[in-house]
Design an enzyme around this catalytic site. Structure first.
Site, PDB file in Angstrom:
ATOM      1  CB  SER A 142      14.784  -0.958  68.442  1.00 28.87           C
ATOM      2  OG  SER A 142      13.957  -0.327  67.480  1.00 28.87           O
ATOM      3  CG  HIS A 152      12.800   0.425  72.146  1.00 25.17           C
ATOM      4  ND1 HIS A 152      12.822   1.265  73.246  1.00 25.17           N
ATOM      5  CD2 HIS A 152      12.842   1.240  71.065  1.00 25.17           C
ATOM      6  CE1 HIS A 152      12.875   2.526  72.842  1.00 25.17           C
ATOM      7  NE2 HIS A 152      12.887   2.548  71.517  1.00 25.17           N
ATOM      8  CG  ASP A 208      11.610   2.810  68.067  1.00 24.65           C
ATOM      9  OD1 ASP A 208      11.749   3.588  69.025  1.00 24.65           O
ATOM     10  OD2 ASP A 208      12.479   1.983  67.722  1.00 24.65           O
ATOM     11  CG  MET A 218       8.544   6.738  64.572  1.00 24.73           C
ATOM     12  SD  MET A 218       9.838   6.520  63.347  1.00 24.73           S
ATOM     13  CE  MET A 218      11.113   5.738  64.333  1.00 24.73           C
ATOM     14  CG  HIS A 226      10.816   5.733  71.897  1.00 26.37           C
ATOM     15  ND1 HIS A 226      12.021   5.738  71.247  1.00 26.37           N
ATOM     16  CD2 HIS A 226      10.597   7.024  72.271  1.00 26.37           C
ATOM     17  CE1 HIS A 226      12.515   6.968  71.230  1.00 26.37           C
ATOM     18  NE2 HIS A 226      11.651   7.766  71.834  1.00 26.37           N
ATOM     19  CG  MET A 269      10.045   8.879  68.889  1.00 24.65           C
ATOM     20  SD  MET A 269      11.200   7.920  67.894  1.00 24.65           S
ATOM     21  CE  MET A 269      10.487   6.298  68.067  1.00 24.65           C
ATOM     22  CG  MET A 328      16.102  10.273  71.951  1.00 23.98           C
ATOM     23  SD  MET A 328      15.630   8.570  71.648  1.00 23.98           S
ATOM     24  CE  MET A 328      16.088   8.343  69.926  1.00 23.98           C
ATOM     25  CG  ASP A 330      16.331   4.514  71.140  1.00 22.02           C
ATOM     26  OD1 ASP A 330      16.842   3.778  70.265  1.00 22.02           O
ATOM     27  OD2 ASP A 330      15.128   4.848  71.139  1.00 22.02           O
TER      28      ASP A 330
HETATM   29  C1  DX5 Z   1      15.079   6.013  66.519  1.00 26.84           C
HETATM   30  C2  DX5 Z   1      14.438   4.958  67.397  1.00 26.84           C
HETATM   31  C3  DX5 Z   1      15.361   3.872  67.787  1.00 26.84           C
HETATM   32  C4  DX5 Z   1      15.859   3.049  66.628  1.00 26.84           C
HETATM   33  C5  DX5 Z   1      17.247   2.595  66.976  1.00 26.84           C
HETATM   34  O1  DX5 Z   1      14.160   6.998  66.280  1.00 26.84           O
HETATM   35  O2  DX5 Z   1      13.927   5.542  68.576  1.00 26.84           O
HETATM   36  O3  DX5 Z   1      14.786   3.033  68.774  1.00 26.84           O
HETATM   37  O4  DX5 Z   1      15.097   1.930  66.353  1.00 26.84           O
HETATM   38  O5  DX5 Z   1      17.750   1.939  65.868  1.00 26.84           O
HETATM   39  P1  DX5 Z   1      19.293   1.661  65.679  1.00 26.84           P
HETATM   40  O6  DX5 Z   1      19.705   0.751  66.811  1.00 26.84           O
HETATM   41  O7  DX5 Z   1      19.346   1.017  64.353  1.00 26.84           O
HETATM   42  O8  DX5 Z   1      19.987   2.974  65.749  1.00 26.84           O
HETATM   43 ZN    ZN Z   2      13.320   4.161  70.232  1.00 19.89          ZN
END
Ligand code: DX5
Ligand code: ZN
Length: 231
Positions: free
Chosen positions: A6, A31, A33, A35, A64, A66, A135, A173
């Site tokens: 990620s 990956h 992320d 947001m 991903h 979010m 998650m 994740d």
């Molecule tokens: C959290 C994300 C994850 C995050 C994981 O909201 O969806 O993908 O980057 O990070 P680590 O591996 O640091 O928990």
């Molecule tokens: Zn993620």
């Protein structure tokens, strides 16, 4: 076991280099992320990042989302070069339509569930997806602690997939490191997202990824999840 670094935990000032490093070290996908500050209380990145990464890596770019309304962003990320989308079950009253849109764009589709969401909600949607994401932290931030009560849920999602759609991937994740890898792999996860444990270490991403792969071969070294949660 597939590893999906990620980039949320990467050094954005040298993102291209970091992605090249994990690709060389054998990462299976990247990956990304996304947001929106509404679905989760944080902001991260948009299609411009995917467009730039598309030029420097051959790896699949897994996006991903979010965000409160994923449908608004599918076209933009697809044109930028996303190969697959993970959308959340929570808050999406038209999840089936969202998944059909992803498929119409020719992309792989996955559904993510938060730690408080029961796995049964996936039963009626499993035929429409290529992967299920459990998650293991609450979405929104990297570097959070793994929530151990999600382990039995991974087992149940694995059972559901074997029963209804063998071949569908089960991904996890959040908080994935050498300590938690044996738990999630034994529970049935085959794709592991990891941010901090890959990009946050002092000895480089290749060593970090090797540690995770080695840990995945030690699924018998840990106490049972039931014993863990009782501790
Ligand atoms: C959290 C994300 C994850 C995050 C994981 O909201 O969806 O993908 O980057 O990070 P680590 O591996 O640091 O928990
Ligand atoms: Zn993620």
């Amino acid at each position: 076991m597939k590893l999906a670094p990620s980039i949320l935990a990467a050094d954005f000032a040298r993102l291209g280099q970091q992605v090249a490093d994990v690709e060389r070290a054998g990462a299976d996908r990247i990956h990304v992320d996304v947001m929106d500050g509404h679905f989760v209380p944080n902001l991260s990145m948009g299609p411009a990042i995917v467009e730039s990464l598309r030029r420097v890596t051959h790896l699949p770019l897994e996006t991903h989302l979010m965000v409160s309304d994923p449908d608004l962003f599918l076209d933009g990320f697809a044109s930028a070069g996303s190969d697959s989308f993970l959308v959340h079950w929570e808050g999406n009253n038209n999840l089936h339509r969202t998944l059909q849109r992803i498929r119409a764009l020719g992309k792989r589709a996955g559904v993510a569930i938060n730690p408080a969401t029961p796995p049964g909600v996936l039963e009626d949607i499993v035929q429409d997806v290529d992967l299920m994401l459990v998650m293991t932290v609450n979405p929104g931030f990297g570097h959070q602690q793994f929530i151990r009560t999600t382990v039995p849920k991974i087992v149940r999602v694995r059972e559901l997939v074997e029963r209804l759609k063998p071949g569908c991937e089960v991904e996890v994740d959040g908080g994935i490191d050498a300590t938690t890898v044996p738990l999630v792999v034994r529970a049935g996860a085959t794709v592991l997202v990891a941010g901090t444990s890959i990009f946050g270490g002092g000895d480089g991403v290749a060593a970090a990824m090797t540690r995770l792969r080695v840990a995945s071969n030690h699924t018998n070294d840990q106490p049972e999840p039931a014993e863990q949660s009782a501790m």
